[in-house]
Design a protein around this motif. Structure first.
Motif, mmCIF file in Angstrom:
data_model
loop_
_atom_site.group_PDB
_atom_site.id
_atom_site.type_symbol
_atom_site.label_atom_id
_atom_site.label_comp_id
_atom_site.label_asym_id
_atom_site.label_seq_id
_atom_site.Cartn_x
_atom_site.Cartn_y
_atom_site.Cartn_z
ATOM 1 N N LEU A 228 -7.531 -11.594 -29.149
ATOM 2 C CA LEU A 228 -6.460 -10.866 -28.471
ATOM 3 C C LEU A 228 -5.271 -11.796 -28.229
ATOM 4 N N LEU A 229 -4.151 -11.449 -28.854
ATOM 5 C CA LEU A 229 -2.922 -12.232 -28.703
ATOM 6 C C LEU A 229 -1.866 -11.374 -28.020
ATOM 7 N N VAL A 230 -1.347 -11.862 -26.891
ATOM 8 C CA VAL A 230 -0.301 -11.165 -26.149
ATOM 9 C C VAL A 230 0.853 -12.140 -25.938
ATOM 10 N N ASP A 234 -3.250 -16.654 -26.641
ATOM 11 C CA ASP A 234 -4.610 -16.284 -27.049
ATOM 12 C C ASP A 234 -5.483 -16.112 -25.803
ATOM 13 N N HIS A 235 -5.974 -14.874 -25.577
ATOM 14 C CA HIS A 235 -6.820 -14.604 -24.405
ATOM 15 C C HIS A 235 -8.306 -14.606 -24.742
ATOM 16 N N GLY A 236 -8.647 -14.890 -25.989
ATOM 17 C CA GLY A 236 -10.051 -14.912 -26.371
ATOM 18 C C GLY A 236 -10.418 -13.716 -27.237
ATOM 19 N N ILE A 237 -11.687 -13.607 -27.547
ATOM 20 C CA ILE A 237 -12.177 -12.592 -28.484
ATOM 21 C C ILE A 237 -12.683 -11.372 -27.722
ATOM 22 N N HIS A 289 -14.610 -8.800 -17.743
ATOM 23 C CA HIS A 289 -14.319 -10.020 -18.494
ATOM 24 C C HIS A 289 -12.898 -10.031 -19.045
ATOM 25 N N GLY A 290 -12.201 -8.875 -19.014
ATOM 26 C CA GLY A 290 -10.824 -8.848 -19.474
ATOM 27 C C GLY A 290 -10.244 -7.452 -19.531
ATOM 28 N N ARG A 291 -9.048 -7.293 -18.956
ATOM 29 C CA ARG A 291 -8.331 -6.017 -19.005
ATOM 30 C C ARG A 291 -6.855 -6.301 -19.277
ATOM 31 N N LEU A 292 -6.223 -5.342 -19.927
ATOM 32 C CA LEU A 292 -4.805 -5.476 -20.257
ATOM 33 C C LEU A 292 -4.064 -4.299 -19.652
ATOM 34 N N HIS A 294 -0.756 -1.840 -18.558
ATOM 35 C CA HIS A 294 0.316 -1.231 -19.353
ATOM 36 C C HIS A 294 1.553 -2.119 -19.416
ATOM 37 N N ASP A 295 1.683 -3.029 -18.451
ATOM 38 C CA ASP A 295 2.809 -3.962 -18.465
ATOM 39 C C ASP A 295 2.470 -5.254 -19.216
ATOM 40 N N ALA A 296 1.356 -5.228 -19.952
ATOM 41 C CA ALA A 296 0.901 -6.357 -20.763
ATOM 42 C C ALA A 296 0.343 -7.505 -19.928
ATOM 43 N N THR A 297 0.059 -7.244 -18.652
ATOM 44 C CA THR A 297 -0.562 -8.268 -17.814
ATOM 45 C C THR A 297 -2.055 -8.334 -18.101
ATOM 46 N N PHE A 298 -2.541 -9.530 -18.407
ATOM 47 C CA PHE A 298 -3.964 -9.718 -18.702
ATOM 48 C C PHE A 298 -4.666 -10.259 -17.467
ATOM 49 N N THR A 299 -5.796 -9.648 -17.114
ATOM 50 C CA THR A 299 -6.600 -10.125 -15.989
ATOM 51 C C THR A 299 -8.047 -10.272 -16.445
ATOM 52 N N SER A 300 -8.737 -11.248 -15.863
ATOM 53 C CA SER A 300 -10.136 -11.479 -16.221
ATOM 54 C C SER A 300 -10.851 -12.160 -15.079
ATOM 55 N N ALA A 301 -12.104 -11.766 -14.854
ATOM 56 C CA ALA A 301 -12.929 -12.438 -13.861
ATOM 57 C C ALA A 301 -13.522 -13.724 -14.405
ATOM 58 N N LEU A 302 -13.326 -13.974 -15.721
ATOM 59 C CA LEU A 302 -13.893 -15.151 -16.368
ATOM 60 C C LEU A 302 -12.769 -16.039 -16.871
ATOM 61 N N GLY A 303 -12.784 -17.304 -16.474
ATOM 62 C CA GLY A 303 -11.741 -18.213 -16.912
ATOM 63 C C GLY A 303 -11.988 -18.790 -18.293
ATOM 64 N N SER A 304 -13.219 -18.699 -18.761
ATOM 65 C CA SER A 304 -13.583 -19.293 -20.039
ATOM 66 C C SER A 304 -13.494 -18.271 -21.166
ATOM 67 N N LYS A 305 -12.781 -18.624 -22.237
ATOM 68 C CA LYS A 305 -12.708 -17.729 -23.396
ATOM 69 C C LYS A 305 -14.086 -17.531 -24.021
ATOM 70 N N ARG A 306 -14.892 -18.578 -24.016
ATOM 71 C CA ARG A 306 -16.232 -18.460 -24.595
ATOM 72 C C ARG A 306 -17.066 -17.443 -23.821
ATOM 73 N N LYS A 307 -16.976 -17.460 -22.494
ATOM 74 C CA LYS A 307 -17.734 -16.503 -21.696
ATOM 75 C C LYS A 307 -17.231 -15.082 -21.927
ATOM 76 N N ARG A 308 -15.916 -14.926 -22.119
ATOM 77 C CA ARG A 308 -15.381 -13.591 -22.425
ATOM 78 C C ARG A 308 -15.957 -13.082 -23.740
#
Length: 653
Positions: A228-230, A234-237, A289-292, A294-308
């Motif tokens: 996911l690229l915003v 890169d926010h992870g897979i 683990h990740g939400r986007l 409508h304003d393109a703001t990405f939020t996640s409870a996990l800081g690690s891309k691998r965990k996502r």
């Protein structure tokens, strides 16, 4: 099997002929019935052998009628039979037809959310058609399960997938990224203006490798793992729901190219790539683990891309349970065919005028009884792994990690053991075992796929070895008094061997030069992998011994205890040098191990058929393998040959 759907007057295709799979829990009027619910181990069948019935109950549990009997009935259904003469294209098409037969019999949502039922599907139907469980596991577990596990499934129309108007598939592995899938390169670039993603394959190594995206089975959609690229970040897979094909073929921007056929049951494996494929924002499978926004703001409870990434593909853990189940089912099937054949394949005895079954020879029945002990241990270990995973507390990260490790270890051990067991069964059946029509060689080919699917075994065990190496572990209890024929002593010795391998690995890790993590791991990894093997054997032994302790019928308890002894003695004998060096066995005890093995085999030799009859495989299924029946020679006979004329002397069959 969870919740078959109910037919209505408007439904031209009722879910299943009477009795339906679900009704088998209470209704025994189906074609396999020879008494009150004859394949239900809890049923009162006065003609059933009590030892065999108890073994079946212990192998399949008290909920056999709900969990296993429906799949057993499908295994017996003539509509699911294989055509040995069919070509690859016809066999692939037949697997998708069988998939739709399965779908008519189940509540697809309930099945996709039930790891126990998914495992049972693979356990029973895998020996019937290895390709069927590939496409079924992908559709129900990896595809539909992923949709149900993520947001916003309540807003996403699932009806086409539940009805199999569209088959679901799963695109994660790339040509250049398999076990290191966390480094995959497929991208999904977000456009904040029109709220769409552009799915793209950037290079040859990023082509999706081996998904079942061919034209067989009809239109298909996939969940595609992409980065996911915003706004260039890169926010992870994550997974993206992506239509792939319709009735006319691949959709615009999607390229599907068939791969060369692999050994075993054929599947429409392909290379799949994407060229600027537009997807709506709802295609992104989201969660904590990740939400986007409508304003393109990405939020996640996990800081690690691998965990996502690992959260996104969390369904792979259930897939490991399914691969273990497929291995268990394949091993039991091969063993049943081989032991039945050994009882009615006759050779000349000590006297020229006497014929005896090959089973009478210790050189023949010994390896098969050792295989039986392994098959029972495999089943017990698989059951323990399923129970550990389904009973985990998701609020406890350490418990989740331990459950995942147990699933991975069980998957590696059961699939590797199944390979060895099936090869042994093939060899014990001689030239007949080479013929695909007799059922064993297809199992040998298909087991290779289970060894690699959902994570290559060696990679899974390397991870498990590192975790065991770093985890705190209590020293094993002292070996109790008594000889190595006692189960408590054997289990303590298996535990001691595991701890000895771990201690050596830790010592090697400490002694390795600092500063080079790979070199340090390479130094310790052989001992760590030996510890994983010992851990799997100790766990399998404990699970088998627990079955014996649960038995209420004396004959079944004695049989299971002897199976445990044979299983554990072989493992202790293989590690006797280490145990002798550790002072846990004496030289005289080491010398006694071969005799103890022989005594265990001798006690089991008269019960070979009981052991495989307890696997409860339907006769309708076994009848498709000529050598599984006493009249196997008729399957290869020439009815117009002179020996079949009425005035010819009768010949034995």
């Amino acid at each position: 099997m969870p919740g078959p759907r109910t037919a209505t007057a408007a439904d031209p295709n009722p879910p299943y002929p009477n009795p339906s799979p679900a009704s088998l829990a209470t209704d025994a009027s189906g074609p396999n019935a020879s008494g009150p619910d004859s394949h239900h181990p809890d049923a009162a069948d006065p003609g059933a052998d009590p030892t065999t019935a108890e073994l079946t109950r212990l192998l399949f549990g008290t909920d056999h009628g709900r969990t296993h009997a429906p799949w057993r009935q499908l295994l017996a259904d003539p509509r699911l039979r294989n055509d040995p003469a069919a070509g690859s294209a016809d066999r692939i098409a037949a697997s998708y037809r069988r998939l739709r037969e399965v779908n008519r019999a189940v509540d697809a949502t309930a099945l996709a959310t039930d790891p126990v039922a998914l495992s049972a599907l693979h356990e029973w139907l895998g020996p019937l058609d290895g390709a069927l469980i590939v496409v079924a596991g992908i559709h129900y577990n990896l595809f539909l399960g992923s949709l149900l596990d993520h947001d916003p499934h309540e807003k996403r129309p699932l009806a086409p997938y539940l009805a199999m108007e569209r088959i679901g598939t799963f695109l994660c592995t790339e040509l250049g990224h398999g076990n290191d899938a966390a480094a995959l390169r497929t991208t999904a670039v977000y456009d904040r203006t029109d709220r769409t993603f552009t799915l793209r394959t950037p290079d040859a190594g990023a082509q999706k490798f081996m998904p079942n995206t061919g034209p067989a089975g009809g239109p298909k959609s996939a969940v595609v793992a992409a980065r996911l690229l915003v706004d260039g970040r890169d926010h992870g897979i994550f997974l993206f729901l992506t239509p792939l094909t319709d009735e006319a073929g691949p959709l615009p921007g999607v390229t599907v190219r068939p791969l060369p056929r692999r050994p075993g049951s054929p599947v429409d494996h392909c290379l799949t790539s994407f060229d600027e494929v537009l997807l709506p924002q709802e295609a992104l499978l989201t969660g904590a683990h990740g939400r986007l926004g409508h304003d393109a703001t990405f939020t996640s409870a996990l800081g690690s891309k691998r965990k996502r990434f690992l959260t996104s593909i969390g369904r792979v853990t259930i897939g490991k349970l399914c691969m273990s189940a497929a291995a268990v089912g394949a091993a039991r099937t091969a063993l049943t065919v081989a032991i039945r054949y050994a009882h009615h394949r006759e050779v000349t005895g000590a006297r020229a005028d006497r014929r005896i079954p090959v089973w009478a020879h210790r050189s023949h029945h010994g390896p098969l009884l050792e295989a039986a002990a392994t098959a029972y241990a495999m089943t017990a270990l698989h059951r323990a792994a399923v129970a550990r995973w389904t009973g985990r507390d998701d609020a406890d990260p350490a418990e989740v990690a331990a459950a995942e490790r147990q699933v991975a270890v069980a998957k590696g051990w059961t699939t590797w053991q199944a390979r060895s067991l099936i090869i042994e069964c093939r060899e014990r059946c001689g030239a007949q075992g080479l013929l695909p029509v007799n059922g064993i060689t297809p199992l040998a080919m298909d087991i290779e796929g289970t060894i690699t699917a959902e994570g290559d075994n060696l990679a899974l065990w390397a991870k498990a070895g590192a975790e065991l190496l770093l985890a705190e572990s209590a020293p094993p209890a002292a070996v109790p008094a008594g000889g190595p024929e006692h189960p408590a002593v054997l289990q303590a010795l298996l535990h001691a061997a595991e701890q000895a391998h771990l201690a050596r690995a830790r010592t090697l890790l400490r002694q390795a030069p600092p500063g080079d993590g790979l070199r340090r791991w390479n130094t310790a990894s052989p001992a760590a992998l030996a510890a994983v093997t010992a851990h799997a054997e100790r766990s399998a032994g404990a699970a088998l011994l627990a079955l014996a302790e649960q038995a209420t019928e004396p004959g079944a308890r004695d049989l299971l205890t002897d199976l445990y002894r044979l299983f554990a003695l072989r493992r202790v004998a293989a590690g006797s040098g280490l145990l002798l060096a550790e002072g846990l066995l004496t030289a005289d005890q080491v010398r006694s191990l071969p005799d103890l093995v022989e005594r265990a085999i001798a006690r089991l030799a008269e019960r070979g058929r009981h052991l495989v009859d307890a696997f409860d495989l339907p006769e309708e299924f076994l009848a498709t393998f000529p050598i599984a029946g006493p009249g196997y020679q008729r399957a290869f006979d020439h009815p117009e040959a002179h020996w079949n004329f009425a005035d010819s002397p009768a010949q034995p069959v």
